[in-house]
Design a protein around this motif. Structure first.
Motif, mmCIF file in Angstrom:
data_model
loop_
_atom_site.group_PDB
_atom_site.id
_atom_site.type_symbol
_atom_site.label_atom_id
_atom_site.label_comp_id
_atom_site.label_asym_id
_atom_site.label_seq_id
_atom_site.Cartn_x
_atom_site.Cartn_y
_atom_site.Cartn_z
ATOM 1 N N UNK A 99 17.869 6.504 -18.689
ATOM 2 C CA UNK A 99 18.060 5.087 -18.374
ATOM 3 C C UNK A 99 18.957 4.429 -19.424
ATOM 4 N N UNK A 100 18.813 4.866 -20.696
ATOM 5 C CA UNK A 100 19.679 4.321 -21.748
ATOM 6 C C UNK A 100 21.136 4.571 -21.430
ATOM 7 N N UNK A 125 21.604 -13.143 -20.109
ATOM 8 C CA UNK A 125 22.755 -13.831 -20.692
ATOM 9 C C UNK A 125 23.193 -14.990 -19.799
ATOM 10 N N UNK A 161 20.590 1.984 -26.356
ATOM 11 C CA UNK A 161 21.084 0.959 -25.452
ATOM 12 C C UNK A 161 19.901 0.569 -24.584
ATOM 13 N N UNK A 195 15.031 -0.609 -18.050
ATOM 14 C CA UNK A 195 14.085 -0.018 -18.994
ATOM 15 C C UNK A 195 12.966 -0.985 -19.318
ATOM 16 N N UNK A 236 25.408 3.776 -13.641
ATOM 17 C CA UNK A 236 26.389 2.692 -13.833
ATOM 18 C C UNK A 236 27.802 3.265 -13.939
ATOM 19 N N UNK A 248 18.364 -1.484 -21.393
ATOM 20 C CA UNK A 248 18.757 -2.134 -20.143
ATOM 21 C C UNK A 248 17.571 -2.891 -19.560
ATOM 22 N N UNK A 249 17.901 -3.797 -18.656
ATOM 23 C CA UNK A 249 16.835 -4.571 -18.001
ATOM 24 C C UNK A 249 15.884 -3.643 -17.246
ATOM 25 N N UNK A 297 27.542 -8.927 -17.584
ATOM 26 C CA UNK A 297 27.970 -10.324 -17.713
ATOM 27 C C UNK A 297 29.143 -10.427 -18.668
ATOM 28 N N UNK A 298 29.005 -9.728 -19.809
ATOM 29 C CA UNK A 298 30.068 -9.764 -20.817
ATOM 30 C C UNK A 298 31.351 -9.165 -20.229
ATOM 31 N N UNK A 324 21.517 3.457 -17.013
ATOM 32 C CA UNK A 324 20.990 2.220 -16.447
ATOM 33 C C UNK A 324 21.961 1.062 -16.595
ATOM 34 N N UNK A 325 21.830 0.120 -15.686
ATOM 35 C CA UNK A 325 22.703 -1.055 -15.727
ATOM 36 C C UNK A 325 22.080 -2.093 -16.634
ATOM 37 N N UNK A 326 22.873 -2.572 -17.624
ATOM 38 C CA UNK A 326 22.410 -3.690 -18.430
ATOM 39 C C UNK A 326 23.094 -4.948 -17.924
ATOM 40 N N UNK A 327 22.314 -5.908 -17.458
ATOM 41 C CA UNK A 327 22.898 -7.117 -16.860
ATOM 42 C C UNK A 327 23.710 -7.895 -17.891
ATOM 43 N N UNK A 328 23.228 -7.926 -19.138
ATOM 44 C CA UNK A 328 23.964 -8.655 -20.173
ATOM 45 C C UNK A 328 25.344 -8.043 -20.363
ATOM 46 N N UNK A 329 25.339 -6.693 -20.429
ATOM 47 C CA UNK A 329 26.595 -5.977 -20.621
ATOM 48 C C UNK A 329 27.556 -6.300 -19.476
#
Lengths: 296, 464
Positions: B418-419, A291, A5, A10, B39, A7-8, B429-430, B422-427
């Motif tokens: 982090x994987x 996105x 996964x 990373x 997160x 992330x931004x 958003x979805x 960590x916060x994924x902004x795309x995730x």
């Protein structure tokens, strides 16, 4: 490492990390180019810095040996000139003695004239015997005084060798002690010339003949000293050439070990610059979009 | 069959849940770059179906509502423990390299200004004196180069002393920080236990707990174990430092005196919570590196430097006292030093140029052979010094390599964490758009049910 996964966070961490690594390499190359040395601290390469320190020390030694040899050549040169002059004057004295030997053909006045000239030669020889190199009498050994012989022709120097180190463990004696050239105390060439002049004045033919032989013997001694000085000069000259060669060879060995290959390093710099720009470009492209740019 | 208004309630529960989902997304987005933030995810669960079927407790088909099962912090205790361990090692190596590199640049070898350059100049000065023993300037030059060499050695000794002083101050600050962190962690532990009991979301507290434990590991290589109430117990070198809501203290047992003075070895100790006396422990992390540098590495270098200074001074003195000075009297000792601190106190003992002994024979003659002998007398000291510098260089180089290798490993576990956390902004958003759509649909459902009821209530039976 498998990435499950992304992330931004990373991405930006990696971008910054990559930029840092690239910049660190650039800084390293810059340091090498600006200092002109590939070893700027011992840890850059412990083995090479040992070699570099040894070479620096060896170059210092070789330079010193060359300087010592130059000084030695100065001594030997002055000594050689002095001995040449002594030899010429003694030859003249020998000629005069032969003239004086023809007792029957010469008037008392002529003999007196020859005797006076012989005495002048004697005084001149004492002057030559006090020849100095850098304020030191070259025939005076290690004397602290400024003369090797006093006006009466007595040796006032101090016996002792003056040596110059012209190579590792190679010492050359650069001085010739007065008595070795001018004869032992009590029987110096000066005494002999005085005796010869006296014999001429008194018309002592046998004494003149003896004096003639003695002056010739003195001349032989001077010639021997000249040959000795010549040999030493040769030795010092070849030692100086060796030392000068060593300065160059060791210096270039030092450059090989601790210097920078400018061409190769500049190429490295250019490559590193390209890598840095690529990293910057990648970071700019990866960090920007999200996105959000596509969802309305 | 569900009740008439059941669908209303279902739609309401959906509105509530999607609202929470939006809240969670907003907090994730807001904290996407907060250090230590993990997160969260709003976990949904279906409610409504009865879990114990009975005669009057039956559910019909459909009509299940949605409820919030909990806010999950997406983290892995084992991975976190690994992160702490690797960071402890990393900070040990980084701190060590930083100190060693500072010392190395202070040594300044190989260079044109260090001790070895001064040795070469000193040697040259003696050789020049051997060439012209009568020259007053050559004698003065020997004195000046001797003083420059003694200064260079002294400067290096002082640099080492200053570095050790700085490191002691730094270590003292670190030790204080560890005690403060331990206190903070104990307080956080107690807040977590209370939050667990009264059902408050403890996420922020848990983030803080992880941060504190990580910092403790970086400083001391401490290991943390999770308690049943959610807090962390921390031990350093096998001695408990934090136990639940009680914290012990971390202190310097010996080796550092007041005002930054001190003598090796430095010993650190932990006073367990409620304990009376400090137990000496061996630590890792930044404090471990400082202890090692202060107890072993730098003192070893300093004593080697002392040995070189002694060897140099003794070799020169032995030859110098065997020689005769300008006035023909036997030479005095050229260098003087305090046997307790040779490198730090090395100085030229003679004061006037005429006392420089160049002659091998008495009587004030202009002999230079002793100067030549002296110029060759400290070759062994020069070799010892170059050996010392290069073995230190090897130490620095190997420490640097270890730190670089460890950086890869630390980067990997950080990446793995982090994987997961960590916060994924795309995730987000979805998740946000999905929650928004679901919210809209639930609202629409409510309108529909309302309209159905309207038909039923207001229109049924009307024929007009």
């Amino acid at each position: 490492m498998t990435i499950g996964r992304v992330t931004q966070g990373m991405l930006s961490q990696r971008a910054v990390g990559g930029l840092q690594t690239n910049l660190a390499r650039l800084a390293e190359i810059q340091e090498k180019l600006s200092t002109g040395r590939s070893i700027n601290r011992a840890s850059d390469s412990p083995t090479d810095s040992t070699a570099a320190m040894r070479l620096t020390s060896a170059v210092g030694d070789a330079k010193q040996h060359s300087r010592n040899a130059a000084d030695a050549l100065g001594w030997l040169g002055i000594t050689d000139t002095a001995l040449q002059s002594v030899s010429a004057q003694l030859r003249r004295a020998s000629d005069l003695a032969i003239q004086g030997g023809n007792a029957g053909a010469l008037s008392a006045d002529s003999r007196e004239a020859i005797a006076v000239e012989l005495e002048q030669i004697r005084d001149g020889l004492i002057g030559v015997a006090n020849t100095q190199y850098l304020d030191r009498p070259v025939f005076g050994g290690i004397t602290a005084g400024s003369a090797a012989y006093d006006a009466s022709g007595a040796f006032v120097g101090e016996a002792g060798a003056v040596n110059r180190t012209v190579g590792a463990g190679a010492q050359v004696r650069v001085d010739v002690l007065g008595p070795e050239v001018f004869g032992p105390a009590g029987d110096t060439v000066f005494d002999r010339l005085t005796a010869l002049a006296g014999a001429l004045r008194s018309g002592d033919t046998a004494g003149v003949r003896t004096g003639m032989d003695e002056v010739k013997a003195s001349l032989g001694r001077v010639t021997g000293a000249l040959a000795e000085v010549g040999t030493r000069t040769n030795r010092v000259e070849s030692a100086q050439r060796r030392a000068d060669d060593a300065v160059i060879t060791l210096g270039s060995a030092f450059k090989d070990v601790a210097g920078v290959d400018i061409a190769a390093t500049v190429v490295d710099l250019q490559m590193q610059e390209v890598a840095y720009q690529a990293a910057l470009g990648a970071a700019a492209r990866v960090i920007q979009p999200s996105l959000m740019d596509f969802l309305r | 069959m569900s009740g008439t208004f059941a669908s209303f309630n279902t739609a309401l529960s959906a509105l509530r849940y999607q609202q929470t989902a939006l809240d969670t997304a907003s907090s994730n987005i807001a904290n996407s770059s907060t250090a230590g933030y993990v997160r969260r995810r709003a976990e949904a669960e279906t409610i409504g179906a009865s879990t114990q079927p009975a005669l009057w407790s039956r559910s019909g088909v459909g009509g299940e509502s949605v409820g919030l099962a909990g806010i999950n912090r997406l983290t892995d205790a084992l991975l976190d423990a690994r992160v702490r361990a690797e960071h402890g090692k990393q900070s040990y190596l980084d701190t060590r390299v930083a100190v060693l590199e500072r010392v190395e640049s202070g040594i300044g070898e190989p260079g044109d200004t260090g001790v070895s350059a001064a040795i070469i100049d000193f040697k040259g000065a003696w050789q020049d004196l051997a060439n012209s023993p009568s020259n007053e300037a050559s004698r003065g030059q020997v004195l000046a180069q001797g003083a420059a060499l003694a200064d260079a050695v002294q400067q290096q000794a002082r640099m080492l002393e200053a570095e050790m002083g700085d490191d002691r101050a730094r270590l003292t600050a670190m030790v204080d920080e560890v005690s403060t962190l331990a206190g903070d962690l104990a307080a956080t532990n107690s807040s977590i236990a209370i939050a667990k009991v009264n059902g408050t979301d403890a996420g922020v507290l848990l983030d803080k707990r992880d941060q504190l434990a990580l910092r403790l590991s970086q400083l001391t290589g401490a290991s943390a174990t999770q308690r049943s109430d959610g807090g962390f117990d921390v031990s350093v070198g096998g001695v408990a430092l934090v136990s639940g809501d009680r914290a012990g203290t971390f202190s310097v047992v010996s080796g550092i005196g007041p005002g930054g003075t001190g003598a090796p070895p430095v010993v650190l100790g932990v006073t367990p919570p409620g304990g009376a006396a400090a137990t000496a422990v061996s630590t890792s992390g930044a404090t471990g590196a400082m202890v090692e540098v202060l107890s072993t590495t730098l003192p070893a270098y300093a004593s080697e430097l002392d040995a070189v200074a002694r060897q140099l001074a003794d070799a020169v003195n032995a030859q110098h006292t065997a020689a005769y000075d300008a006035t023909g009297t036997p030479g005095q000792a050229f260098f003087a030093y305090d046997p307790a601190d040779p490198a730090g106190s090395l100085r030229v003992a003679i004061t006037s140029a005429s006392q420089v002994a160049a002659s091998a024979v008495p009587g004030g003659g202009r002999d230079g052979s002793a100067a030549d002998t002296i110029s060759r007398s400290f070759v062994a000291a020069e070799a010892s010094y170059s050996r010392l510098v290069n073995s230190f260089g090897t130490t620095v180089a190997s420490a640097g390599r270890l730190a670089t290798t460890q950086r890869t490993l630390t980067g990997q576990v950080d990446g793995a964490r982090e994987q997961l956390a960590g916060v994924s902004l795309d995730e987000e958003m979805v998740a946000m758009v999905a929650a928004q759509r679901a919210y809209e649909a639930a609202a629409r459902l409510m309108t529909t049910v309302d309209s159905v009821l309207d038909t039923l209530i207001n229109r049924t039976g009307l024929t007009r």
